[in-house]
Every structure is written in structure tokens, then in C-alpha cells.
Design an enzyme around this catalytic site. Structure first.
Site, PDB file in Angstrom:
ATOM      1  N   ASP A   7      38.903  -5.778 -39.567  1.00  0.00           N
ATOM      2  CA  ASP A   7      38.631  -4.995 -38.186  1.00  0.00           C
ATOM      3  C   ASP A   7      38.438  -4.113 -37.645  1.00  0.00           C
ATOM      4  O   ASP A   7      38.965  -3.028 -37.988  1.00  0.00           O
ATOM      5  CB  ASP A   7      39.946  -6.585 -37.379  1.00  0.00           C
ATOM      6  CG  ASP A   7      39.915  -5.733 -35.592  1.00  0.00           C
ATOM      7  OD1 ASP A   7      38.217  -6.498 -35.268  1.00  0.00           O
ATOM      8  OD2 ASP A   7      39.970  -5.983 -34.928  1.00  0.00           O
ATOM      9  N   ASP A   9      38.343  -3.274 -33.578  1.00  0.00           N
ATOM     10  CA  ASP A   9      38.959  -2.419 -32.207  1.00  0.00           C
ATOM     11  C   ASP A   9      40.359  -3.032 -32.702  1.00  0.00           C
ATOM     12  O   ASP A   9      40.288  -4.066 -32.625  1.00  0.00           O
ATOM     13  CB  ASP A   9      38.166  -3.287 -31.189  1.00  0.00           C
ATOM     14  CG  ASP A   9      37.011  -3.016 -30.269  1.00  0.00           C
ATOM     15  OD1 ASP A   9      36.072  -2.402 -31.518  1.00  0.00           O
ATOM     16  OD2 ASP A   9      36.961  -3.115 -29.784  1.00  0.00           O
ATOM     17  N   LYS A 143      33.672 -14.392 -38.557  1.00  0.00           N
ATOM     18  CA  LYS A 143      34.213 -13.422 -39.206  1.00  0.00           C
ATOM     19  C   LYS A 143      34.075 -13.759 -40.593  1.00  0.00           C
ATOM     20  O   LYS A 143      33.380 -13.050 -41.740  1.00  0.00           O
ATOM     21  CB  LYS A 143      35.014 -12.558 -38.845  1.00  0.00           C
ATOM     22  CG  LYS A 143      34.983 -11.451 -37.511  1.00  0.00           C
ATOM     23  CD  LYS A 143      35.842 -10.970 -37.431  1.00  0.00           C
ATOM     24  CE  LYS A 143      35.935  -9.735 -35.998  1.00  0.00           C
ATOM     25  NZ  LYS A 143      36.820  -8.924 -36.146  1.00  0.00           N
ATOM     26  N   ASP A 165      43.684  -8.318 -35.164  1.00  0.00           N
ATOM     27  CA  ASP A 165      44.942  -8.196 -34.599  1.00  0.00           C
ATOM     28  C   ASP A 165      44.104  -8.929 -33.638  1.00  0.00           C
ATOM     29  O   ASP A 165      45.189  -9.480 -32.450  1.00  0.00           O
ATOM     30  CB  ASP A 165      44.370  -6.609 -33.469  1.00  0.00           C
ATOM     31  CG  ASP A 165      43.301  -7.201 -33.058  1.00  0.00           C
ATOM     32  OD1 ASP A 165      42.162  -6.893 -33.056  1.00  0.00           O
ATOM     33  OD2 ASP A 165      43.681  -6.842 -31.268  1.00  0.00           O
ATOM     34  N   ASP A 169      39.854 -12.546 -35.316  1.00  0.00           N
ATOM     35  CA  ASP A 169      39.902 -12.827 -36.283  1.00  0.00           C
ATOM     36  C   ASP A 169      39.949 -13.906 -37.181  1.00  0.00           C
ATOM     37  O   ASP A 169      40.892 -13.737 -38.319  1.00  0.00           O
ATOM     38  CB  ASP A 169      41.208 -11.415 -36.639  1.00  0.00           C
ATOM     39  CG  ASP A 169      40.064 -10.304 -35.344  1.00  0.00           C
ATOM     40  OD1 ASP A 169      39.812 -10.150 -36.460  1.00  0.00           O
ATOM     41  OD2 ASP A 169      41.571  -9.324 -35.193  1.00  0.00           O
TER      42      ASP A 169
HETATM   43  O1  LIG Z   1      34.666  -7.016 -29.149  1.00  0.00           O
HETATM   44  C1  LIG Z   1      33.795  -6.212 -30.107  1.00  0.00           C
HETATM   45  O2  LIG Z   1      32.663  -6.391 -29.418  1.00  0.00           O
HETATM   46  C2  LIG Z   1      34.278  -5.944 -31.575  1.00  0.00           C
HETATM   47  O3  LIG Z   1      35.820  -6.059 -31.783  1.00  0.00           O
HETATM   48  P1  LIG Z   1      36.336  -6.306 -33.603  1.00  0.00           P
HETATM   49  O4  LIG Z   1      36.016  -4.277 -33.954  1.00  0.00           O
HETATM   50  O5  LIG Z   1      37.222  -6.075 -32.492  1.00  0.00           O
HETATM   51  O6  LIG Z   1      35.590  -7.994 -33.587  1.00  0.00           O
END
Ligand SMILES: O=C(O)COP(=O)(O)O
Length: 223
Positions: A7, A9, A143, A165, A169
Site C-alpha cells: 500500500d 499512504d 486492490k 494499514d 487493504d
Molecule cells: O486514499 C488514497 O487515495 C490512497 O491510499 P492508499 O495508498 O492507502 O490506498
């Protein structure tokens, strides 16, 4: 052979740094990629990644929450064409309801929209949440689906390790062999992980990559 699916963020990059990837973590991943495939599976759009993760060279990006993969400057879409008509109808509905949104290549983003949780109901579309941000997409896109399609694309036959996190996910975790949570993960993610790291964000990802490279991983999870 391992493939790591990470992931972005609050996993590769931290909120405290405005989600800008640290040089150390980029270097660690770029070195890892010389030995094993590493894909970033994120809800984000490509335009943000270009700004936030400059210098990162993963095997591929799986963007917009599993909608398409970007590998060697080529895009591979996993969404059916009929979605785009349906998306127009949803956008009309959001406009009528006075709800603010932005549109990616495939999905619709509702940023800072936690007040809308459990308030919008859509046919043939689902909303996935990442903390306070919502993502509207075809019901089959997530995902895990994006990763599955990508593995077929590259004909990958080894073991997959997912690291993440947050809520979006969970579907990634359902589609990997081993699930790893960073220390700052939500409780619901830690509860379903095979391994919970002591380190937050990018330090956690770096730790996992070191564990794979040194073979330490075999001591904690059975592969
Ligand atoms: O909120 C987003 O657009 C990205 O979040 P992620 O990388 O945790 O999937």
C-alpha cells in the site's frame, strides 16, 4: 520467488511527511526490485504518485484501488467498458445530492467525506473507504482484484506478501499468501495480519524487505 504488494499512504509513506516518500525508503525498494518484484497497490491516482513518489521505481503500480496497472509506461485496465456509462449516472446523482467529488481515470473520489459513510447506496458500484476518504468503483474492483489481474498479466507463480494499514487493504490481504501490517495500521488490519511489524510506515516496509533479503522472514512466517 516472492512478490511484495505494498500500500502507499500510511504504509510506504507517512502522513507526517505529507505522504512524500523518503529517499531511504525509495532506495530500499529500488534495490529490492533488482531481486524480487515489488508492486505498489494504492487508491491514489497516477498524477499524485508522480509528485509524491519521485524516484521510486517499483516493478509496477496498481492504481485507483485496483482499477489498472502501470508497468514500463504502459497502462493495463482491469475495468469493463460499461462502467463509464454507469459512472456518468453516479456523477449525476452526486451532483443532485450536492456531494463534492473528483474523478480519476476510473474511480470517483469523495475526499474528507466520512460524514457520508453508510449514507450513499449505489447499484452495481461500491464505495471503499480509506480512513475519511471514499472511493466509488465497480463492485468487482478492489486492490485484491487488481493484484490478481496483474499476477495473471506477468504470469507470476511465486508467493505474494501484502503489506498495508487500512480498510481498503482488506481486499488486498484476502488475495495474498502472507499479510503484514505496519505498526501504525488500524486494529482491524492488525487483527487479520500474519505479522505485525514494530515499525511504522516506510520503516516497516524497509524492515519487511530486509527480512526477505536476509531470509529472516522464514523464522516468522511459514513459506
Ligand atoms: O486514499 C488514497 O487515495 C490512497 O491510499 P492508499 O495508498 O492507502 O490506498
Amino acid at each position: 520467488m516472492f512478490l511484495v504488494a505494498s500500500d502507499y499512504d500510511r504504509t510506504l509513506a507517512s502522513e507526517e511527511n505529507g505522504f512524500i516518500l523518503s529517499k531511504d525508503v525509495a532506495e530500499k525498494v529500488n534495490n529490492f526490485v533488482k531481486k524480487y518484484p515489488f508492486v505498489v497497490v494504492t487508491g491514489r491516482e497516477k498524477r499524485f504518485i508522480n509528485i509524491l513518489a519521485k524516484g521510486l521505481k517499483p516493478t509496477a503500480w496498481i492504481l485507483e484501488n485496483g482499477s489498472f496497472a502501470l508497468m514500463d509506461d504502459k497502462e493495463y485496465y482491469f475495468v469493463e467498458n460499461d462502467w463509464f456509462n454507469l459512472r456518468e449516472n453516479i456523477i449525476r446523482k452526486l451532483d443532485e445530492m450536492g456531494i463534492k467529488y473528483s474523478v480519476g481515470k476510473v474511480i470517483i473520489y469523495l475526499d474528507n467525506a466520512v460524514h457520508l459513510k453508510n449514507k450513499i447506496f449505489l447499484e452495481n458500484a461500491s464505495i471503499e473507504w480509506n480512513r475519511s476518504d471514499g472511493m466509488i468503483m465497480p463492485t468487482y474492483i478492489n486492490k485484491g482484484f487488481g493484484l490478481k489481474k496483474f499476477l495473471q498479466l506477468i504470469n507470476f507463480k511465486g508467493k505474494t506478501i501484502g503489506i498495508g494499514d487500512s480498510e481498503n487493504d482488506i481486499n488486498l490481504f484476502k488475495n495474498v499468501d502472507y499479510k503484514v501490517a505496519v505498526h501504525n495500521a488500524l486494529k482491524e488490519i492488525k487483527d487479520i495480519a500474519d505479522l505485525v511489524l514494530d515499525e511504522d510506515n516506510g520503516k516497516g516496509v524497509s524492515k519487511l524487505l530486509d527480512m526477505i533479503l536476509t531470509g529472516e522472514i522464514y523464522k516468522v512466517i511459514k513459506i
